[in-house]
Motif scaffolding. Structure first.
Motif, PDB file in Angstrom:
ATOM      1  N   ARG A  56       7.427  -4.828 -21.891  1.00 49.26           N
ATOM      2  CA  ARG A  56       6.264  -4.039 -21.051  1.00 49.26           C
ATOM      3  C   ARG A  56       7.836  -4.721 -19.924  1.00 49.26           C
ATOM      4  N   TYR A  57       6.483  -4.099 -18.711  1.00 46.80           N
ATOM      5  CA  TYR A  57       7.374  -4.449 -16.876  1.00 46.80           C
ATOM      6  C   TYR A  57       6.147  -4.206 -16.388  1.00 46.80           C
ATOM      7  N   ASP A  58       6.192  -5.655 -15.868  1.00 47.92           N
ATOM      8  CA  ASP A  58       4.781  -5.707 -14.425  1.00 47.92           C
ATOM      9  C   ASP A  58       5.567  -5.737 -13.704  1.00 47.92           C
ATOM     10  N   GLY A  59       4.155  -5.455 -12.367  1.00 46.57           N
ATOM     11  CA  GLY A  59       4.965  -5.518 -11.201  1.00 46.57           C
ATOM     12  C   GLY A  59       3.657  -4.792 -10.582  1.00 46.57           C
ATOM     13  N   GLU A  60       4.520  -4.561  -9.148  1.00 45.30           N
ATOM     14  CA  GLU A  60       3.531  -4.012  -7.836  1.00 45.30           C
ATOM     15  C   GLU A  60       3.935  -2.338  -7.038  1.00 45.30           C
ATOM     16  N   GLU A  61       3.035  -1.580  -6.318  1.00 48.07           N
ATOM     17  CA  GLU A  61       4.307  -0.108  -5.804  1.00 48.07           C
ATOM     18  C   GLU A  61       3.355  -0.284  -4.931  1.00 48.07           C
ATOM     19  N   ARG A  62       4.225  -0.282  -3.507  1.00 46.21           N
ATOM     20  CA  ARG A  62       3.748  -0.171  -2.202  1.00 46.21           C
ATOM     21  C   ARG A  62       3.938   1.382  -1.699  1.00 46.21           C
ATOM     22  N   LEU A  63       2.683   1.314  -0.814  1.00 43.72           N
ATOM     23  CA  LEU A  63       2.670   2.486   0.148  1.00 43.72           C
ATOM     24  C   LEU A  63       2.262   1.420   1.866  1.00 43.72           C
ATOM     25  N   ILE A  64       3.699   1.691   2.945  1.00 48.02           N
ATOM     26  CA  ILE A  64       3.690   1.133   3.693  1.00 48.02           C
ATOM     27  C   ILE A  64       3.594   2.252   4.723  1.00 48.02           C
ATOM     28  N   TYR A  65       2.546   1.569   6.028  1.00 50.85           N
ATOM     29  CA  TYR A  65       2.781   2.696   6.904  1.00 50.85           C
ATOM     30  C   TYR A  65       2.779   1.796   8.404  1.00 50.85           C
ATOM     31  N   TYR A  66       4.272   2.732   9.037  1.00 51.78           N
ATOM     32  CA  TYR A  66       4.239   1.901  10.007  1.00 51.78           C
ATOM     33  C   TYR A  66       3.979   2.691  11.490  1.00 51.78           C
ATOM     34  N   ALA A  67       2.310   2.521  12.323  1.00 51.17           N
ATOM     35  CA  ALA A  67       1.949   3.282  13.279  1.00 51.17           C
ATOM     36  C   ALA A  67       2.470   3.970  14.242  1.00 51.17           C
ATOM     37  N   ASN A  68       3.010   4.905  14.666  1.00 56.36           N
ATOM     38  CA  ASN A  68       3.190   5.499  16.224  1.00 56.36           C
ATOM     39  C   ASN A  68       1.950   5.189  16.688  1.00 56.36           C
ATOM     40  N   GLN A  69       2.492   5.116  18.286  1.00 58.79           N
ATOM     41  CA  GLN A  69       1.904   5.083  19.272  1.00 58.79           C
ATOM     42  C   GLN A  69       0.489   5.952  19.672  1.00 58.79           C
ATOM     43  N   ALA A  70       0.236   6.785  19.151  1.00 57.28           N
ATOM     44  CA  ALA A  70      -0.957   7.970  19.020  1.00 57.28           C
ATOM     45  C   ALA A  70      -1.599   7.865  18.310  1.00 57.28           C
ATOM     46  N   TRP A  71      -1.470   6.902  16.715  1.00 61.07           N
ATOM     47  CA  TRP A  71      -1.696   6.444  15.501  1.00 61.07           C
ATOM     48  C   TRP A  71      -2.850   4.982  16.482  1.00 61.07           C
ATOM     49  N   ILE A  72      -1.504   3.859  17.019  1.00 59.36           N
ATOM     50  CA  ILE A  72      -2.503   3.061  17.833  1.00 59.36           C
ATOM     51  C   ILE A  72      -4.011   3.564  18.822  1.00 59.36           C
ATOM     52  N   GLU A  73      -3.257   4.249  19.557  1.00 62.46           N
ATOM     53  CA  GLU A  73      -4.908   4.878  20.435  1.00 62.46           C
ATOM     54  C   GLU A  73      -5.188   4.804  19.755  1.00 62.46           C
ATOM     55  N   ALA A  74      -5.282   5.372  18.810  1.00 63.82           N
ATOM     56  CA  ALA A  74      -6.670   6.245  18.173  1.00 63.82           C
ATOM     57  C   ALA A  74      -7.333   4.967  16.801  1.00 63.82           C
ATOM     58  N   GLY A  75      -6.731   3.969  16.644  1.00 64.43           N
ATOM     59  CA  GLY A  75      -7.855   3.207  16.542  1.00 64.43           C
ATOM     60  C   GLY A  75      -6.887   2.070  15.172  1.00 64.43           C
ATOM     61  N   GLY A  76      -5.536   3.090  15.190  1.00 60.16           N
ATOM     62  CA  GLY A  76      -5.070   2.621  13.920  1.00 60.16           C
ATOM     63  C   GLY A  76      -3.868   1.566  13.920  1.00 60.16           C
ATOM     64  N   GLY A  77      -3.371   1.350  13.049  1.00 56.08           N
ATOM     65  CA  GLY A  77      -2.745   0.402  12.904  1.00 56.08           C
ATOM     66  C   GLY A  77      -1.523  -0.156  11.750  1.00 56.08           C
ATOM     67  N   ASP A  78      -0.651  -0.243  12.121  1.00 54.36           N
ATOM     68  CA  ASP A  78       0.747  -0.919  10.596  1.00 54.36           C
ATOM     69  C   ASP A  78      -0.268  -1.369   9.324  1.00 54.36           C
ATOM     70  N   CYS A  79      -0.039  -1.350   8.134  1.00 53.89           N
ATOM     71  CA  CYS A  79      -0.781  -1.030   6.822  1.00 53.89           C
ATOM     72  C   CYS A  79       0.072  -0.572   5.396  1.00 53.89           C
ATOM     73  N   SER A  80      -0.251  -0.863   4.992  1.00 57.61           N
ATOM     74  CA  SER A  80       0.167  -0.664   3.149  1.00 57.61           C
ATOM     75  C   SER A  80      -1.271  -1.064   2.584  1.00 57.61           C
ATOM     76  N   ILE A  81      -0.403  -0.266   1.441  1.00 62.62           N
ATOM     77  CA  ILE A  81      -1.712  -0.021   0.218  1.00 62.62           C
ATOM     78  C   ILE A  81      -1.041  -0.758  -1.286  1.00 62.62           C
TER      79      ILE A  81
END
Length: 178
Positions: free
Chosen positions: A61-86
């Motif tokens: 078998r294969y063991d691992g991980e997958e990620r969804l990585i977000y780099y926030a734009n300025q409008a998302w930062i101003e709305a309270g968001g930020g860089d994050c990952s799942i």
């Protein structure tokens, strides 16, 4: 709220990439966090997004991980968001590569959200469990192209060796309003 994904650019460059513990090039070193500031010339909360995954061969078998990585734009930062990952912890077994006629390997993946390694707002972490079948076209030079087995559509590029496989998607823009 469903993000809209739009392709922006290619993920690979000609620069030498550092290696991971598994001996594969570290695709996370190549991520570009720039762009995706406006939608139709208007600043809209959003992010540059990348999908990344790495799987280690573990007997049959294969063991691992997958990620969804977000780099926030300025409008998302101003709305309270930020860089994050799942992050999802994944396991996979060999399967049929499906609609990918050039693939030499198929894997059937099951994934579970790793809440301890995920730091995005709850509204973005709705996929706590999922499964998918992938087709992989491995080259003798050590590269691998990743496809959805059901449709045969390509979604990522990476590397392989006897111990592991990895991929990185194309850079996309994700919008959270507008």
């Amino acid at each position: 709220m469903l993000p809209i994904l739009l392709a922006c650019s290619s993920s690979f460059t000609d620069e030498e990439i550092p290696l991971t513990e598994s001996g594969l090039p570290d695709l996370l070193e190549t991520l570009d966090d720039e762009g995706c500031e406006t939608l139709e010339d208007n600043p809209v909360p959003g992010a540059v997004a990348w999908y990344w995954g790495e799987y280690r061969v573990n007997d049959t078998r294969y063991d691992g991980e997958e990620r969804l990585i977000y780099y926030a734009n300025q409008a998302w930062i101003e709305a309270g968001g930020g860089d994050c990952s799942i992050t999802w912890q994944t396991t996979a077994t060999e399967s049929n590569p499906g609609a990918c006629s050039t693939c030499d390997l198929g894997i059937s993946v099951t994934a579970s959200l790793d809440a301890g390694q995920s730091n995005c707002p709850e509204g973005l972490m709705s996929d706590t469990e999922w499964s998918e079948d992938y087709g992989l076209a491995q080259s003798d030079s050590g590269t691998v192209e990743w496809f959805f087995a059901g449709s045969g559509s390509a979604f990522g590029s990476g590397y392989h060796n006897d111990e592991a496989l990895n991929y990185l998607s194309e850079k996309t823009c994700v919008w959270f309003g507008g």
